[in-house]
Design an enzyme around this catalytic site. Sequence first.
Site, PDB file in Angstrom:
ATOM      1  N   GLY A   1      65.047   1.102  30.764  1.00  0.00           N
ATOM      2  CA  GLY A   1      64.659   0.040  31.686  1.00  0.00           C
ATOM      3  C   GLY A   1      65.825  -0.431  32.532  1.00  0.00           C
ATOM      4  CG  HIS A   2      65.076  -2.289  36.361  1.00  0.00           C
ATOM      5  ND1 HIS A   2      64.049  -2.948  36.996  1.00  0.00           N
ATOM      6  CD2 HIS A   2      65.136  -1.054  36.923  1.00  0.00           C
ATOM      7  CE1 HIS A   2      63.521  -2.162  37.924  1.00  0.00           C
ATOM      8  NE2 HIS A   2      64.150  -1.005  37.883  1.00  0.00           N
TER       9      HIS A   2
END
Length: 873
Positions: free
Chosen positions: A520-521
Amino acid sequence: MRIQRFLRRLFGPNRWVPLAARPDAKAALYLQYLAFKDLISSNDEILQVIADMEQVLDGTTTFGMAFIRSRCVTAASHTYRMIQTLNTLSDRRYSELFLRFADIRRSVENILDRARPKLKGPLVLPLGSLSLAQLDLVGGKSANLGEMKSRAGLPVPEGFAVTTDACLELLEANQLGDEIRARLLGLDANDMESASAVSQSIRSLILGAALPPRIGGSLREGFSALESILGRPLRVAVRSSAVGEDGDLSFAGQYVSVLNVTEDALASAYKEVIAGLYTPTAIRYRAIRGIPDEDTPMGVACLAMVEAVASGVACSVDPNHPEAGRMVINGSWGLGLATVEGSVSPDSWTVRKGDDLAFLSLTLGSKETSAEPMAHGGIDTVPVPPRLRKSYCLTGDQARELARLILEVERHYGVPQEVEWALGRDGRFMLLQARPLHLCALGGGQEPAPAQVDGHRLLIEGASACAGFASGPAVLSLSPEDVHDFPLGGVLVARHSHPRYVQVMDRAAAIVTDVGAPTGHMASLSREFGIPAVLDTHGATSTIATGDIVTVDGSRGAVYEGRVDSLLGAKNTAVPRRMAGTPVFGILEEVSRHVVALTLTDPKSAEFRASSCKSFHDIARFVHEKAFEEMFRLSDTVSYGQMRSLPLRARLPFTVHVIDLGGGLLPEAGAREIGIEDVTSVPLKALLAGMTDPALNWWTPRALSVKGFASVTAQALFTPVVEHGERSLGDRSYAIAADAYCNFSSRIGYHFAAVDAYCADSMGGNYISFRFKGGAADEARRVNRCLLIGRVLNRVDFQVECHRDLVNARLRKFGREPTLERLALLGRLIVATRQLDMRLHDTAAVDWFVDAFFKGNYMFDPDFDPASVHEEA
């Protein structure tokens, strides 16, 4: 007749003659004193700016363009004020300084206002016509999507890019550029609450701006052309594509994307993405990474929405073990928003890179919610049915097909990639984004985490997002909004792995979350910042309490109780997060040559003249020196009966000359010299009382450190005068006195001390301002003396700032007697520490010297008997 009489009086032999005004020397000097006081105040402001800039020039402090601009504006305004005042004092003998100021200011403005040249052409371009060659024109995301579509032949949604020129045109048409810069000017990049307020005000400006017709028309044309290509009603994803995004710096999750947008909502969605340049976390990210706002104009990618069954992120190599020959795929049901923002635990596949693409491991995520498009536009978060939560969002064949696409992306770019993907209802994969994959600075062992290490219990395990080891106190967070006071070296323990936690990534030692994917980010950001991170623990926030000391093993996805030195010692992976080398730091270095640099240092040099000033610091130094000369020149032109400039007869280690502005000396004071008994200035009398305290005994030889004497000798022989720039030993000191005011300035050898004070019956206006800088010994000893001075003044309520061999101290709004007591103490401190830098070779000894001073041991004699002070008294 009346007119005739008036004309005779006006022009005739008996005409009116105006009375000649007799000059009032005292009033003139008093006005000069007020101007001089303003000049001294401006000089202090400039020196504070210089100290601020020198402090961040060490490359370890986070700052942004707002810091540079605000300090330059302050330095310029006070420099100009000093020039004006000096010319008032000198009958404009230094007008040349205005020309030098204009040249220096122009140089600074040219550095700060380097405008990106506008690129002429259409504002909207089809995605299939783009490649990385148009990076500056359309931003990182659009350029990479165009590259994959047009050059690599990979499946990318149809769409169009809105150029960065459109962003600049929007801001220019609404005259927002200067207004945005003004609102950013006073912003402290480390003050997150202030950043939120500034962010909101700037975004409101942009959202309320009128969209120029050329931009609005281009958006409609792009949308219509895309609808014609697809042959069906259209919804688009309006996504950020700033210059610099998805490159060496990821900007992961820092900007805004608006999904499932209708044609009617396209213009407002476009402005929302542009306004996303100024979200609090985007401002903070640019500050931490040292990126000027002007270097990141926003392009926008408009992509046909994929009706996604499943979405996620894949890494073409395992970011924690890039040598392991495997890739990692994460995914969940619906749109990929939940996966990249870390709000769900996704499914995970670890795939061996090779012809067979064998699965090395599969992990079923909980996938509690999914993001789904709504019929009227926008998206909604809905619960995932229990049946789907227990099923993988991809079949084995689909996961292998996706793995082959990810390998193609890596082969095209030649470096590991992080790729966002979506699986449409038609069974086809679409690639939505690609950027270089940030790998961990250190890989870790792949063995399971032991239940105990050196007696420290394993608290919890999760997915490794960034390898490394770190320890610190846990700081629990329920939301990115509650971390305004996050401490340096804390371990962030959060519910979700949200990219907005970037705002603490220059402070956090490690990160642990309940939910989140290593693709994820936030995981990408943790690798970018080199912060050990363990995600998807399913219970860290209920297991660990704020204040608990924990050790994070990012390599094995483990968190241990307490500080595990055996992990931290040999494998300390702390990554220095420095500003040095960033674009903003480079701008600061350039600007500093015109603001901070000092070349005019020796007043006796032939080069010490207005035409030689090369920086604001040079001008301030020159003006400060000449202003004192002008004050003495003015007093010398006045008769003794009106004004005096007189030497002070006192037992002091320096000569003091006093200018009386009114009420500073007795009217009957001597015409050639004065004694302390003639001083009536309340603050000056207190300061001199301290300086002449018999207990100081400064005339008696002191014990000298041989190394300290050698240090001073070496400094005198080998250190250029330009480094110190003070008068030689024995030069006079100055005191300007009024009944309730004094300004004392002493330059002795290589150090400078200045006291500016006001003391009256009303405490509201009372203050003492003190500045000390320099010394003849090496830097370590000079720094130790400043530590000593700072600690003494701290004990008596001064607000103290120490930076290397500079001390700034202020005391405000104390009553008359407490203010006078502190002035007397300051006088003793100035004399007692006069040559003390030669003895202060050991920082550990500073506290001993502080205690000695407060015991009255002003000779700092190890054999001092405190009783002797009372006996002499």
